[in-house]
Design a protein around this motif. Structure first.
Motif, mmCIF file in Angstrom:
data_model
loop_
_atom_site.group_PDB
_atom_site.id
_atom_site.type_symbol
_atom_site.label_atom_id
_atom_site.label_comp_id
_atom_site.label_asym_id
_atom_site.label_seq_id
_atom_site.Cartn_x
_atom_site.Cartn_y
_atom_site.Cartn_z
ATOM 1 N N MET B 1 0.765 -1.205 0.035
ATOM 2 C CA MET B 1 -0.095 -0.023 -0.019
ATOM 3 C C MET B 1 0.857 1.252 -0.162
ATOM 4 O O MET B 1 1.998 1.311 0.253
ATOM 5 C CB MET B 1 -0.754 0.162 1.206
ATOM 6 N N LEU B 2 0.148 2.481 -0.305
ATOM 7 C CA LEU B 2 1.007 3.447 -0.220
ATOM 8 C C LEU B 2 1.291 4.178 1.008
ATOM 9 O O LEU B 2 0.753 3.675 2.065
ATOM 10 C CB LEU B 2 0.038 4.707 -1.032
ATOM 11 N N GLU B 3 2.002 5.191 1.222
ATOM 12 C CA GLU B 3 2.318 5.915 2.457
ATOM 13 C C GLU B 3 1.232 7.035 2.606
ATOM 14 O O GLU B 3 0.530 7.374 1.410
ATOM 15 C CB GLU B 3 3.520 6.343 2.424
ATOM 16 N N HIS B 4 0.922 7.304 3.615
ATOM 17 C CA HIS B 4 -0.241 8.269 3.808
ATOM 18 C C HIS B 4 -0.277 9.554 3.208
ATOM 19 O O HIS B 4 -1.080 10.045 2.722
ATOM 20 C CB HIS B 4 -0.713 8.414 5.326
ATOM 21 N N GLN B 5 1.083 10.188 3.227
ATOM 22 C CA GLN B 5 1.179 11.618 2.886
ATOM 23 C C GLN B 5 1.507 11.343 1.356
ATOM 24 O O GLN B 5 1.852 10.378 0.709
ATOM 25 C CB GLN B 5 2.526 12.042 3.449
ATOM 26 N N LEU B 6 1.261 12.711 0.869
ATOM 27 C CA LEU B 6 1.420 12.753 -0.712
ATOM 28 C C LEU B 6 2.896 12.433 -1.297
ATOM 29 O O LEU B 6 2.996 11.305 -2.063
ATOM 30 C CB LEU B 6 1.218 14.261 -1.258
ATOM 31 N N ILE B 7 3.904 12.717 -0.639
ATOM 32 C CA ILE B 7 5.395 12.702 -0.951
ATOM 33 C C ILE B 7 5.741 11.357 -0.395
ATOM 34 O O ILE B 7 5.497 11.186 0.925
ATOM 35 C CB ILE B 7 6.325 13.597 -0.665
#
Lengths: 302, 134
Positions: B1-7
């Protein structure tokens, strides 16, 4: 006594968490555990492979609906009117966008489709093509059993030519497959402190005055209730005493109950996007709304 | 999964041959609450350690494709899904030194349902990120 509300949750509530600390199945679990019976989604969000989901995704989708005993309510979609910086969609292309989303919503079992039309002004007047490309799809919507419902969203109030335009369209065509969606953010009567992942500074407040609330009187709901087919229960912050910091739910619920509306209240949390915060905020809203409905039914307020 | 923040932390890297790096990449999740056509993005301004790199020049990579700004503006078929990452490719001969850098991204997302004069909506994010390999 008026009918009872149905309670649902939009996955929009879980933006930023979704895909990072939350899977599709997690979202189903969180929604079902509130006691909700309906799930609302962002079409190009929760549908993997949009606009052509795989059969594996479809199997998973229907498996989750069955496992968590949820029904699909509304699918959110967008008409990309400004398709490129250089040109806008034609009416034919707009009709094709809407047709694609109607068919997809139907395929997944949704009964409502909320398209976002392009707008021309700060009070969100839709571009004039909406009427032509929507009308071309009314017969299809009827065949599929889907109701198209653009949302009335801040900064547009209920008494406004945007709403009049939609009502005129319903009256002119006599359709049962087009109605109004009300976003309860229009009733917000106190300023927001956060909008999405950002704390609101004075600069943002200056440019987006609606963040302070456009304070539509809840009684205005009664004037358009006969055209309302779906309600997105927008909110931003409910404290541990079940006090909503922005939306005056008591008079809002009173007006909606008195109108006889018995459709969905579909939670749309739009507050501070700290990881996992949305999950309990949605639970608080369900506790609050159910409490108010019960008290209204018991005659504790009118 | 992605990290929570945009970058994202992962994906901050130099690209090009070792010893002759051509630039660096910043991995991001979509700066929006839903997926979109690529034409609905109007590029990414990047500032690293105070040095500015303009959205007209930075490129964008997703899956196995790389788009210039001009190409992305006309790309109405390919889409960026909510659960997918993309990367901003920034030209910088030699790349970035290994170590921690201050990264700022201003993503320019287009909303047809925002009034025309503000329809390119800036979404700003900043954080520290780490280049592991020279």
């Amino acid at each position: 006594m008026p009918g009872s509300f149905k309670y649902g949750v939009s996955t929009y509530s879980y933006v930023d968490d979704y895909g990072s600390v939350m899977t599709l199945e997690d979202a189903f679990d969180h929604i079902a555990d509130t006691g909700a019976t309906g799930i609302e989604i962002l079409g190009e969000g929760q549908i993997e492979g949009f606009p052509n989901p795989s059969s594996q995704f479809l199997d998973r989708w229907f498996g989750l609906l069955d496992k968590y005993k949820l029904e699909p309510t509304n699918m959110c979609s967008w008409v990309d009117m400004r398709i490129t910086l250089q040109r806008n969609l034609t009416i034919e292309e707009g009709a094709a966008e809407l047709e694609r989303d109607l068919r997809l919503a139907h395929q997944l079992g949704f009964k409502f489709l909320r398209p976002k039309f392009g707008v021309l002004s700060h009070d969100l007047m839709p571009e004039p093509q909406w009427e032509a490309y929507t009308e071309r799809n009314l017969e299809l919507a009827h065949e599929l059993g889907v109701v198209i419902c653009p949302e009335i969203h801040a900064p547009t109030p209920i008494k406004h030519e945007v709403v009049d335009g939609y009502i005129n369209f319903i009256e002119r065509t006599g359709t049962k497959n087009f109605g109004l969606m009300i976003d309860t953010g229009i009733f917000q009567d106190r300023p927001l402190t956060h909008w999405g992942s950002h704390q609101i500074n004075e600069e943002a407040r200056k440019h987006m005055e609606f963040l302070n609330g456009i304070k539509v009187p809840p009684e205005h709901f009664l004037d358009v209730a006969q055209y309302v087919v779906f309600i997105q229960a927008k909110f931003h912050d409910i404290d541990e005493n079940l006090e909503d910091q922005n939306i005056p739910w008591k008079p809002v619920i009173s007006a909606i109950k008195r109108s006889g509306y018995s459709g969905y209240l579909s939670s749309e949390y739009e507050g501070w996007r700290a990881p996992w915060r949305s999950i309990d905020q949605v639970r608080r809203q369900h506790a609050l709304l159910r409490k108010l409905e019960r008290e209204f039914d018991e005659g504790k307020f009118a | 999964m992605l990290e929570h923040q945009l970058i994202q932390s992962t994906g901050f890297r130099n690209f090009g041959p070792v010893g002759a790096r051509e630039g660096f990449a910043i991995r991001i999740r979509i700066p929006n609450y839903h997926g979109t056509r690529l034409s609905q993005l109007d590029g990414f301004d990047v500032t690293v350690d105070g040095v500015y790199y303009d959205h007209e020049i930075n490129r964008f990579g997703i899956r196995d494709e790389v788009y210039t700004m001009a190409e992305m503006r006309e790309e109405t078929t390919a889409r960026w899904g909510l659960a997918e990452w993309g990367e901003i490719l920034v030209d910088k001969p030699g790349g970035l030194e290994p170590g921690v850098h201050k990264i700022e991204v201003l993503a320019r997302i287009r909303y047809s349902y925002f009034p025309p004069d503000v329809h390119i909506f800036p979404m700003h994010a900043e954080r520290y990120g780490t280049i592991c390999i020279a």
